[in-house]
Design a protein around this motif. Structure first.
Motif, short mmCIF file in Angstrom:
data_model
loop_
_atom_site.label_atom_id
_atom_site.label_comp_id
_atom_site.label_asym_id
_atom_site.label_seq_id
_atom_site.Cartn_x
_atom_site.Cartn_y
_atom_site.Cartn_z
N PRO A 356 0.84 -1.20 0.00
CA PRO A 356 0.00 0.00 0.00
C PRO A 356 0.88 1.25 0.00
O PRO A 356 1.95 1.27 0.62
CB PRO A 356 -0.81 -0.12 1.30
N ASN A 357 0.40 2.32 -0.67
CA ASN A 357 1.20 3.53 -0.79
C ASN A 357 0.81 4.60 0.21
O ASN A 357 0.83 5.80 -0.09
CB ASN A 357 1.13 4.08 -2.23
N VAL A 358 0.46 4.17 1.43
CA VAL A 358 0.14 5.10 2.52
C VAL A 358 0.88 4.65 3.77
O VAL A 358 0.83 3.47 4.14
CB VAL A 358 -1.38 5.14 2.79
N PHE A 359 1.59 5.59 4.43
CA PHE A 359 2.25 5.35 5.71
C PHE A 359 1.42 5.98 6.82
O PHE A 359 0.92 7.11 6.68
CB PHE A 359 3.64 5.98 5.75
N CYS A 371 8.75 9.47 -7.41
CA CYS A 371 9.06 9.99 -8.74
C CYS A 371 7.88 9.85 -9.71
O CYS A 371 6.88 10.55 -9.59
CB CYS A 371 10.31 9.31 -9.29
N PHE A 372 7.96 8.93 -10.66
CA PHE A 372 6.98 8.81 -11.72
C PHE A 372 5.61 8.42 -11.20
O PHE A 372 4.60 8.61 -11.89
CB PHE A 372 7.46 7.78 -12.74
N ASP A 373 5.52 7.90 -9.97
CA ASP A 373 4.23 7.54 -9.38
C ASP A 373 3.25 8.70 -9.38
O ASP A 373 2.04 8.51 -9.51
CB ASP A 373 4.41 7.06 -7.93
N ILE A 374 3.76 9.93 -9.23
CA ILE A 374 2.89 11.09 -9.11
C ILE A 374 2.11 11.33 -10.40
O ILE A 374 1.07 11.98 -10.40
CB ILE A 374 3.69 12.35 -8.72
N ALA A 375 2.61 10.79 -11.52
CA ALA A 375 1.92 10.96 -12.80
C ALA A 375 0.89 9.88 -13.06
O ALA A 375 0.14 9.96 -14.03
CB ALA A 375 2.94 10.97 -13.94
N ASP A 376 0.82 8.87 -12.19
CA ASP A 376 -0.08 7.74 -12.37
C ASP A 376 -1.41 8.02 -11.67
O ASP A 376 -1.49 8.06 -10.45
CB ASP A 376 0.58 6.48 -11.79
N ASP A 377 -2.47 8.21 -12.45
CA ASP A 377 -3.79 8.53 -11.89
C ASP A 377 -4.24 7.49 -10.87
O ASP A 377 -4.75 7.83 -9.80
CB ASP A 377 -4.83 8.63 -13.00
N GLN A 378 -4.08 6.22 -11.22
CA GLN A 378 -4.60 5.16 -10.38
C GLN A 378 -3.94 5.15 -9.01
O GLN A 378 -4.60 4.92 -7.99
CB GLN A 378 -4.42 3.80 -11.07
N LEU A 379 -2.63 5.39 -8.95
CA LEU A 379 -1.93 5.38 -7.67
C LEU A 379 -2.38 6.53 -6.77
O LEU A 379 -2.48 6.38 -5.55
CB LEU A 379 -0.42 5.45 -7.90
N VAL A 380 -2.67 7.68 -7.36
CA VAL A 380 -3.17 8.81 -6.57
C VAL A 380 -4.56 8.48 -6.02
O VAL A 380 -4.86 8.74 -4.84
CB VAL A 380 -3.20 10.10 -7.41
N HIS A 381 -5.41 7.89 -6.85
CA HIS A 381 -6.73 7.48 -6.36
C HIS A 381 -6.61 6.47 -5.24
O HIS A 381 -7.37 6.52 -4.26
CB HIS A 381 -7.56 6.90 -7.51
N GLN A 382 -5.65 5.55 -5.35
CA GLN A 382 -5.49 4.53 -4.32
C GLN A 382 -5.11 5.13 -2.98
O GLN A 382 -5.65 4.74 -1.93
CB GLN A 382 -4.43 3.52 -4.76
N MET A 383 -4.19 6.10 -2.98
CA MET A 383 -3.77 6.67 -1.70
C MET A 383 -4.91 7.47 -1.05
O MET A 383 -5.07 7.46 0.18
CB MET A 383 -2.50 7.51 -1.85
#
Length: 524
Positions: A356-359, A371-383
């Protein structure tokens, strides 16, 4: 216009579109560049339309990502630019179908002005959406929305998301084109419709963000040359970030965040590195979040660690979206014969993360983007779905020197802050580092390639913006609208040659019909 003129216009339009993005950030040029591309497509048959689209794509992409050449040379630049130009060309080719057949598919004035721009904008958004996720995870750079990070339209991203903002900007360009094409209307009527449309978007109120708390965060930039081919002694990057942090000792903070690769030695395998992180965390009396390269079970990961003095790693996140052809080599056996020396430079392949991408940092839920994660829509929605109240965007831009890459990435981070309604701490090894409030304004920043730190009390929020609530639904909706409109044009609108033949036949039949009518009258 003649094809050579259209090709030249497309090349110029690509350069104009790039001018709307950082570093120049002349955001008004983005819709202008799109408009000129559409002008170049008017009247084009399929093959010439594809050529015009490819030229526009090459012009835009080779300028937009020229920073790749700084360390990697021309081959990756041309390869990536060429791939994106293919997507671009196919997208504009399909748009040309709608621009040329749409007015015949929807022959009324309001059909031409109402439906054609919507379908064109939907097709553009669909092309952006596909290239952002495919192949090899896609490349989400260069979306029209990113050009608007500092424009009056930026606030719309909280309502409609990144894809929705691209859709609206391209819709304005397509509407302007259709107004120019509309016969029988005076200049005043055309300007009134266009001005009203722009005003309609500008008067949309900002999404209200309720503050649920606050956190005092220290973000440290070590100014370390942590590039792929940089020469440094082991531990130097760790020492740089430690040195930049120590002046903050004594300041009360909730946690400290270092960038991606903030430690060049893995503290999970090096006791010396672990001792340094323990010392920093104890001296700051706060947890430390740092990036490093970990090696576990025979595999490499680009990892963010949550470190607490005396406890060590209490949480970790492995980068979910490592960059293909940079952080790992997909289909290595296939690509190696094309450029063996370049492919062999990537000696180790980072694995795709699954955590999971939340601490949970002492009760503060922090979304982690490497880095490149910030450009990924799905990862932002997940957090955000996981309850993140602040976003930490850790990055390493050392490979790109003083080029536009870091400010392009910062533009994405700024839009993410507005879209998600969260403070974003964008912290880099060398810059551009900044803390961005949920409304998009910069709370603090650091000059590039200079060691320093930012310490700010930032707002936390649990508000779900409409963009976050809708998820990818808006993207699917507008893309589906574009594709459905394209199919309708292909099925129910005659092609230009067929329409021309029909009109010629009608014109030829008119004298015969007139003669028959005269003869009948004489007989009567």
């Amino acid at each position: 216009m003649p094809l050579p003129a259209a090709v030249l216009l497309a090349a110029g339009a690509g350069a104009i579109l790039d001018g709307g993005f950082p570093d120049r950030s002349w955001w008004v040029l983005a819709p202008l560049g799109v408009l000129l591309m559409f002008v170049a497509l008017l009247g084009r048959r399929p093959a010439p339309a594809l050529l015009v689209g490819m030229v526009a794509g090459l012009s835009f992409w080779l300028i937009h990502i020229s920073w790749i050449t700084l360390y990697l040379g021309p081959v990756p630049w041309l390869a990536l630019g060429g791939l994106e130009a293919i997507f671009f060309g196919v997208g504009l080719w399909l748009i040309a179908v709608v621009l040329n057949r749409g007015p015949r598919a929807w022959p009324t004035r309001w059909g031409r002005l109402g439906l054609v721009p919507l379908v064109v904008a939907g097709l553009w958004t669909a092309r952006e959406a596909i290239s952002a996720v495919w192949p090899y995870g896609g490349f989400a750079w260069g979306r029209v929305a990113i050009s608007q990070s500092e424009s009056p339209f930026a606030g719309l991203v909280a309502w409609v998301g990144m894809s929705g903002l691209s859709f609206l900007i391209v819709w304005l360009s397509a509407l302007a084109l259709q107004l120019l094409r509309e016969v029988g209307w005076g200049a005043l009527a055309r300007w009134t419709v266009l001005t009203a449309s722009v005003a309609l978007l500008l008067v949309v109120p900002a999404v209200p963000i309720a503050q649920s708390g606050e956190a005092r965060i220290a973000a440290v930039q070590g100014a370390s040359d942590a590039g792929l081919f940089a020469q440094y002694s082991p531990g130097q990057i760790l020492a740089d970030h430690t040195s930049a942090t120590l002046p903050l000792v004594g300041q009360p903070v909730d946690f400290v965040v270092w960038p991606e690769n903030g430690s060049d030695i893995d503290p999970t395998r090096s006791q010396d590195a672990a001792n340094v992180l323990d010392y920093v965390s104890r001296a700051m009396m706060a947890p430390l979040i740092t990036g490093t390269i970990t090696y576990r079970d025979g595999k490499y990961y680009n990892t963010s660690l949550l470190w607490k003095a005396g406890e060590g790693v209490t949480a970790l996140y492995d980068k979910v979206h490592p960059v293909p052809f940079a952080e790992y080599m997909p289909d290595r056996a296939f690509w190696r014969p094309f450029a063996p020396e370049l492919i062999d430079l990537i000696s180790r392949d980072y694995q795709l993360g699954t955590q999971p991408n939340v601490f949970d940092v002492n009760g503060i839920l922090a979304g982690i983007a490497i880095c490149f994660d910030i450009a990924d829509d799905q990862l932002v929605h997940q957090m955000i779905d996981s309850g993140a109240t602040v976003i930490l965007a850790q990055t390493n831009n050392a490979d790109f020197g003083h080029t536009d890459e870091s400010v392009q990435q910062l533009a994405i981070a700024r839009l993410r802050a507005i879209e998600a309604g969260r403070t974003v701490v964008n912290i880099s090894t060398v810059g551009t580092s900044a803390i961005i409030a949920p409304d998009g304004h910069t709370m603090d920043s650091l000059p590039t390639w200079v060691p320093g730190s930012m310490v700010q009390t930032v707002p936390l929020s649990t508000t779900r913006t409409p963009a976050m609530a809708a998820g990818r639904g808006i993207e699917w909706l507008v893309s589906g609208l574009g594709l459905a409109g394209l199919v309708f044009c292909l099925l129910f609108a005659p092609s230009a040659p067929r329409e021309a033949r029909r009109r010629a036949a009608e014109a030829a039949a008119r004298p015969v019909n007139a003669e028959r009518t005269r003869t009948n009258r004489v007989r009567a």
